[in-house]
Scaffold this active site. Sequence first.
Site, PDB file in Angstrom:
ATOM      1  N   TYR A  53       0.829  -1.198   0.000  1.00 27.78           N
ATOM      2  CA  TYR A  53       0.000   0.000   0.000  1.00 27.78           C
ATOM      3  C   TYR A  53       0.871   1.258   0.000  1.00 27.78           C
ATOM      4  O   TYR A  53       1.641   1.490   0.938  1.00 27.78           O
ATOM      5  CB  TYR A  53      -0.923   0.040   1.220  1.00 27.78           C
ATOM      6  CG  TYR A  53      -1.920  -1.093   1.312  1.00 27.78           C
ATOM      7  CD1 TYR A  53      -2.258  -1.860   0.207  1.00 27.78           C
ATOM      8  CD2 TYR A  53      -2.534  -1.408   2.524  1.00 27.78           C
ATOM      9  CE1 TYR A  53      -3.184  -2.902   0.296  1.00 27.78           C
ATOM     10  CE2 TYR A  53      -3.462  -2.436   2.625  1.00 27.78           C
ATOM     11  CZ  TYR A  53      -3.768  -3.188   1.505  1.00 27.78           C
ATOM     12  OH  TYR A  53      -4.686  -4.223   1.607  1.00 27.78           O
ATOM     13  N   HIS A 117      -0.573 -11.977   1.425  1.00 25.86           N
ATOM     14  CA  HIS A 117      -1.551 -11.143   0.723  1.00 25.86           C
ATOM     15  C   HIS A 117      -2.272 -11.896  -0.394  1.00 25.86           C
ATOM     16  O   HIS A 117      -3.477 -11.734  -0.598  1.00 25.86           O
ATOM     17  CB  HIS A 117      -0.842  -9.911   0.156  1.00 25.86           C
ATOM     18  CG  HIS A 117      -1.708  -8.712   0.029  1.00 25.86           C
ATOM     19  ND1 HIS A 117      -1.217  -7.433   0.025  1.00 25.86           N
ATOM     20  CD2 HIS A 117      -3.046  -8.576  -0.104  1.00 25.86           C
ATOM     21  CE1 HIS A 117      -2.207  -6.573  -0.108  1.00 25.86           C
ATOM     22  NE2 HIS A 117      -3.333  -7.244  -0.185  1.00 25.86           N
ATOM     23  N   PRO A 197     -16.156  -4.227   2.801  1.00 31.02           N
ATOM     24  CA  PRO A 197     -17.517  -4.634   3.175  1.00 31.02           C
ATOM     25  C   PRO A 197     -18.578  -3.661   2.680  1.00 31.02           C
ATOM     26  O   PRO A 197     -19.773  -3.971   2.737  1.00 31.02           O
ATOM     27  CB  PRO A 197     -17.455  -4.670   4.703  1.00 31.02           C
ATOM     28  CG  PRO A 197     -16.411  -3.660   5.058  1.00 31.02           C
ATOM     29  CD  PRO A 197     -15.371  -3.785   3.977  1.00 31.02           C
ATOM     30  N   LEU A 198     -18.140  -2.505   2.188  1.00 32.92           N
ATOM     31  CA  LEU A 198     -19.066  -1.521   1.627  1.00 32.92           C
ATOM     32  C   LEU A 198     -18.919  -1.416   0.111  1.00 32.92           C
ATOM     33  O   LEU A 198     -19.287  -0.400  -0.488  1.00 32.92           O
ATOM     34  CB  LEU A 198     -18.828  -0.154   2.283  1.00 32.92           C
ATOM     35  CG  LEU A 198     -19.240  -0.088   3.760  1.00 32.92           C
ATOM     36  CD1 LEU A 198     -18.742   1.194   4.411  1.00 32.92           C
ATOM     37  CD2 LEU A 198     -20.748  -0.199   3.901  1.00 32.92           C
ATOM     38  N   ARG A 200     -16.286  -1.087  -1.844  1.00 29.61           N
ATOM     39  CA  ARG A 200     -15.416   0.023  -2.234  1.00 29.61           C
ATOM     40  C   ARG A 200     -16.160   1.362  -2.238  1.00 29.61           C
ATOM     41  O   ARG A 200     -15.960   2.215  -3.089  1.00 29.61           O
ATOM     42  CB  ARG A 200     -14.766  -0.243  -3.598  1.00 29.61           C
ATOM     43  CG  ARG A 200     -13.823  -1.438  -3.552  1.00 29.61           C
ATOM     44  CD  ARG A 200     -13.194  -1.790  -4.882  1.00 29.61           C
ATOM     45  NE  ARG A 200     -12.234  -2.855  -4.676  1.00 29.61           N
ATOM     46  CZ  ARG A 200     -12.552  -4.150  -4.550  1.00 29.61           C
ATOM     47  NH1 ARG A 200     -13.823  -4.518  -4.649  1.00 29.61           N
ATOM     48  NH2 ARG A 200     -11.630  -5.053  -4.334  1.00 29.61           N
TER      49      ARG A 200
END
Length: 319
Positions: A53, A117, A197-198, A200
Amino acid sequence: MTLLGTTLEVGPQGLGCMGMSQSYGKGDDAESIATVHRALELGVTLLDTADVYGAGANEELVGRAVADRRDRVVLATKFALGDPERRPRGDAEYVKRACEASLRRLGVDHIDLYYQHRVDPTVPIEETVGAMADLVRDGKVRYLGLSEAGAESIRRAHAVHPITALQSEWSLWTRDIEDTIAPTCAELGIGIVPFSPLGRGFLTGRVTSTAELGEDDTRRNMPRFADENFARNLAIVEALRALAAERGVTAGQLALAWVHHRGEHVVPIPGTKRVKYLEENVAAASLELSADDLRAIEDAAPTAAGDRYPPEMLRLSNK
């Protein structure tokens, strides 16, 4: 508190930190650090980052944010995609080198939860997890996890060393893991940490057009945000909004509460870099839903239009 695996205690909701450094537009380090601090005040203990990231910048940012409050944090990071070629790596030498680099960037002497990952298809997972187990024995890592791994890989890994958590995408519009992966985790006593969980951010209803996304926003390359799918998926959000309005909550809170109700060892990690969205997300963890509520939510969210990833990323998932 919630248990991941058999002994790792975390708050009922974690915080995904990726967007503070990449993918969703320019970040603001001061605001991101304030968001981390507010999360800890609200009982969020699990912070999630990865070496890839922001090319390491996110680990450095999270490290600065928790430097004076390390004992209040369950710090999770990942390796395997930090190689310059961005291909999964799982060979033993790489695992240990990646861990040392993450420890330096985070500024800590141990990582609480260390994930692979993505599974490396060229290296037996027994070698990868064996190297990760060495890190546990050396005191550099406390618990082991996998991300986007398939049921067979999970079983093989767990036979080498207990796997505490699986991190995979899970939301109202991404339910792939429910057929075999989630049951495998339940059987083996492995917690699940749903990312995105939304959807993105889509399921919050705050994105109403692809044109609203910045030129460097990775969602522009996601099939579900493509023009031919966008309008069809907006219908899901409109249906969620109607249900949410009846309960005095937002569409995003309703979608996130649905994930919280997937099981007692499920700890979603919605990502945000803003305090106001963090507070909205955390409130969803205490939203009680009946069986009828859950059925209504699921009826409002049929299969999403489009794949969750572009083909090259999708090929790396659930291996």
